[in-house]
Design an enzyme around this catalytic site. Structure first.
Site, PDB file in Angstrom:
ATOM      1  N   GLY A  97     -76.208  44.823 111.488  1.00  3.72           N
ATOM      2  CA  GLY A  97     -74.853  44.994 110.967  1.00  3.72           C
ATOM      3  C   GLY A  97     -74.778  46.037 109.876  1.00  3.72           C
ATOM      4  O   GLY A  97     -73.701  46.504 109.506  1.00  3.72           O
ATOM      5  N   ARG A  98     -75.942  46.390 109.359  1.00  8.11           N
ATOM      6  CA  ARG A  98     -75.942  47.414 108.296  1.00  8.11           C
ATOM      7  C   ARG A  98     -77.240  48.221 108.326  1.00  8.11           C
ATOM      8  O   ARG A  98     -77.759  48.620 107.289  1.00  8.11           O
ATOM      9  CB  ARG A  98     -75.751  46.776 106.932  1.00  8.11           C
ATOM     10  N   ARG A 181     -86.863  51.252 105.747  1.00  6.51           N
ATOM     11  CA  ARG A 181     -87.806  50.188 106.038  1.00  6.51           C
ATOM     12  C   ARG A 181     -88.737  50.615 107.173  1.00  6.51           C
ATOM     13  O   ARG A 181     -88.310  51.230 108.137  1.00  6.51           O
ATOM     14  CB  ARG A 181     -87.015  48.945 106.432  1.00  6.51           C
ATOM     15  N   ASP A 257     -83.415  35.093 113.712  1.00  6.65           N
ATOM     16  CA  ASP A 257     -83.226  36.551 113.682  1.00  6.65           C
ATOM     17  C   ASP A 257     -84.068  37.195 112.588  1.00  6.65           C
ATOM     18  O   ASP A 257     -84.210  38.418 112.552  1.00  6.65           O
ATOM     19  CB  ASP A 257     -81.745  36.908 113.481  1.00  6.65           C
ATOM     20  N   ASP A 267     -87.084  40.953 106.652  1.00  3.51           N
ATOM     21  CA  ASP A 267     -85.777  40.588 106.102  1.00  3.51           C
ATOM     22  C   ASP A 267     -85.869  39.850 104.771  1.00  3.51           C
ATOM     23  O   ASP A 267     -85.695  38.634 104.682  1.00  3.51           O
ATOM     24  CB  ASP A 267     -84.952  39.792 107.116  1.00  3.51           C
TER      25      ASP A 267
HETATM   26  P1  AMP Z   1     -79.526  38.700 106.805  1.00  5.35           P
HETATM   27  O1  AMP Z   1     -79.051  37.466 106.139  1.00  5.35           O
HETATM   28  O2  AMP Z   1     -79.807  39.844 105.880  1.00  5.35           O
HETATM   29  O3  AMP Z   1     -80.673  38.451 107.733  1.00  5.35           O
HETATM   30  O4  AMP Z   1     -78.303  39.214 107.706  1.00  5.35           O
HETATM   31  C1  AMP Z   1     -77.700  38.433 108.708  1.00  5.35           C
HETATM   32  C2  AMP Z   1     -76.782  39.304 109.521  1.00  5.35           C
HETATM   33  O5  AMP Z   1     -75.725  39.812 108.731  1.00  5.35           O
HETATM   34  C3  AMP Z   1     -77.449  40.519 110.149  1.00  5.35           C
HETATM   35  O6  AMP Z   1     -76.871  40.718 111.407  1.00  5.35           O
HETATM   36  C4  AMP Z   1     -77.093  41.612 109.186  1.00  5.35           C
HETATM   37  O7  AMP Z   1     -77.127  42.879 109.787  1.00  5.35           O
HETATM   38  C5  AMP Z   1     -75.687  41.225 108.791  1.00  5.35           C
HETATM   39  N1  AMP Z   1     -75.283  41.761 107.471  1.00  5.35           N
HETATM   40  C6  AMP Z   1     -75.758  41.447 106.254  1.00  5.35           C
HETATM   41  N2  AMP Z   1     -75.119  42.136 105.293  1.00  5.35           N
HETATM   42  C7  AMP Z   1     -74.204  42.914 105.908  1.00  5.35           C
HETATM   43  C8  AMP Z   1     -73.232  43.865 105.476  1.00  5.35           C
HETATM   44  N3  AMP Z   1     -73.044  44.152 104.190  1.00  5.35           N
HETATM   45  N4  AMP Z   1     -72.484  44.466 106.429  1.00  5.35           N
HETATM   46  C9  AMP Z   1     -72.640  44.189 107.725  1.00  5.35           C
HETATM   47  N5  AMP Z   1     -73.520  43.319 108.203  1.00  5.35           N
HETATM   48  C10 AMP Z   1     -74.309  42.680 107.315  1.00  5.35           C
HETATM   49 MG    MG Z   2     -81.706  39.421 108.942  1.00  5.17          MG
END
Ligand code: AMP
Ligand code: MG
Length: 501
Positions: A97-98, A181, A257, A267
């Site tokens: 997502g980012r 990364r 994930d 992550d």
């Molecule tokens: P994480 O908790 O970092 O593993 O992220 C969980 C999901 O949320 C993943 O699909 C990330 O890519 C998405 N995500 C986290 N932060 C953001 C953001 N600021 N914008 C878009 N997607 C995000």
């Molecule tokens: Mg993640």
């Protein structure tokens, strides 16, 4: 205007993207969103060398443009990867997502390493998010992932952090940043869950074959390559989680994930190292029920591996019942594998060279005393190591060391000393083993926070440089590391971390 393609001659960039040859359902082709004025704030020169990329090239304007996503090096094929995941037990369709994966850097040693820009803008998988990242969390990932690497724990790594010149808005306005990364791949349990969800056996098979070729091609595929894939992933995960447990690392968000098939830690969000030992230690502000507490990590990894196994069932055998039976046999190996890595690791931490059945009790008794007496995890083993080093140097045991005012620990110490002495091994050998098994320092939360404050609020990166230097050799036991071994000041509220920031 951006000029996406960067030829990068003589810079050492050597990219290709084999993942982008997989079925297109698994990703979306897209470039990172350009940023207005990127500035390099940290560069990992030793890692650049390992990757075969010239540090000077990364420090140049063009190089920084690559790290910011404004230019795409030749050979890269930028994609956002799709994946699903069980988040705190609930299945969700996700994806980068980012982040954007530029491709794989072919290193001088012949390795293939993913280069991913995290914080690179919105993608089709962003859901409600802005696709961006704030400087503090990106520096935090940089510090902790590099510390993990130096501790000898498999992990994704951090090549650089650039600020974007653009703000990100969370509860307040923050400095935007992008982390580069590096990982042996970004294949997650969730990647397989995503592929399996489409009921497209051909794509799933291609993904599984890809994972096998990328990570386990040196292993014997045996009669059933997909069962072997599961077995290798189980082994890697058992080894990894044992290392987390042996160092007091709490990942904090072990959603499927966030678990890599390669067995690397991936992550870094709400992770932290625990100070005071307690199995229920949790740092993540949203982990209300302690699902991802320190003591639960081994069983959660087992749970995640079962989700992985489920995705592979149609590849393992066309008859589901048979597939389940075979997968269960492999999954059953996880607990005993984990236990043996864990036991082996704790023996080393205690300077034990040859196995004895009573070691389990010795280890468990120590953990029990540590929990009861609220002892610091890292420093307890550091203290034991220092004692072993003094013994090796024929020092009289220092009086002040004995004054722990902890009779239960004293009692345990007597048993441990006897166990060590009974080995009839040279004291230097025992001390040597303990020294390389017990880090003198870890990235303690209060030190990491101090570093981030200086960097983010005052643009002063010296504190971070000093911390990174110390953490690069955590087993050194030098006097200049003492300050990083100090315990945090007593706080009224426990240390909390936040994810997705
Ligand atoms: P994480 O908790 O970092 O593993 O992220 C969980 C999901 O949320 C993943 O699909 C990330 O890519 C998405 N995500 C986290 N932060 C953001 C953001 N600021 N914008 C878009 N997607 C995000
Ligand atoms: Mg993640």
């Amino acid at each position: 205007m951006t000029k996406p393609l960067y030829q990068g001659e003589n810079t050492g960039w050597k990219l290709e993207n084999t993942y982008a040859k997989l079925p297109e359902t698994l990703y979306t082709r897209m470039n990172p969103q350009p940023v207005s004025s990127p500035k390099l704030v940290v560069l990992n020169k030793p890692l650049a060398e390992v990757l075969g990329i010239k540090p000077e090239a990364l420090e140049s304007e063009e190089g920084i443009a690559v790290l910011a996503g404004n230019r795409i090096p030749e050979g890269a094929e930028a994609i956002a990867q799709a994946y699903a995941g069980h988040q705190f037990g609930h299945f969700t369709m996700l994806g980068d997502g980012r982040a954007v994966l530029l491709g794989e850097q072919l290193t001088p040693e012949g390795k293939r390493m993913d280069i991913q820009l995290k914080g690179s803008g919105q993608t089709p998988y962003s859901r409600q998010g802005d696709g961006r990242a704030a400087l503090g969390p990106m520096l935090r990932e940089y510090i902790i992932s590099e510390a993990m690497h130096s501790l000898g724990i498999p992990t994704s790594r951090s090549l650089a952090v650039v600020t974007t010149g653009e703000p990100v808005f969370r509860e307040k306005r923050l400095t935007g940043a992008i982390l580069t990364r590096v990982a042996s791949s970004h294949l997650r349990v969730g990647t397989f869950q995503y592929a399996a969800k489409w009921d497209d056996l051909e794509s799933l098979k291609k993904l599984a074959d890809y994972a096998w070729d990328r990570h386990f091609h040196d292993e014997d595929p045996g009669g059933n390559r997909y069962l072997s894939l599961l077995r290798e992933a189980v082994k890697k995960q058992a080894e990894l989680i044992a290392k987390w447990q042996l160092s007091g690392f709490v990942h904090g968000v072990m959603n499927t994930d966030n678990m890599a098939i390669s067995g690397e830690t991936i992550d870094y969000g709400p992770c932290a190292f625990m100070d005071t030992y307690h199995p229920s230690t949790v740092f993540s502000a949203i982990d209300y029920y302690g699902r991802y507490a320190y003591g639960n990590q081994p069983s959660i990894a087992g749970w995640n591996l079962s989700r992985f196994a489920e995705t592979l069932l149609p590849l393992i055998h066309q008859e589901e019942k048979k597939a389940i039976g075979k997968a269960q046999e492999v999954l059953a190996e996880y607990s005993s594998l984990f236990r043996s890595y864990w036991l082996d690791g704790f023996r080393k931490k205690l300077g034990i060279m040859e196995e004895a059945a009573a070691d389990v009790k010795l280890i468990e008794d120590l953990l029990h005393v540590m929990e009861k007496k609220e002892m610091d995890f890292t420093n307890t083993f550091r203290e034991l190591t220092l004692r072993s080093m003094e013994t090796a140097k024929n020092f009289q045991e220092k009086q002040e060391r004995e004054e722990t005012k902890n009779p239960e620990f004293e009692k345990w110490l007597q048993g441990w000393k006897k166990r060590i002495a009974d080995q009839k091994k040279p004291a230097e050998e025992i001390a040597g083993l303990m020294k390389k098994s017990n880090p003198s320092i870890i990235p303690r939360n209060h030190r990491v926070e101090e570093t981030l404050r200086a960097a983010v609020k005052q643009q002063d990166y010296r504190v971070m440089e000093e911390l990174l230097k110390a953490l690069a050799d955590p087993y050194a036991y030098t006097s200049d590391q003492e300050k990083y071994a100090q315990l945090p000041p007593k706080m009224d509220t426990p240390y909390q971390t936040f994810c997705g920031t």
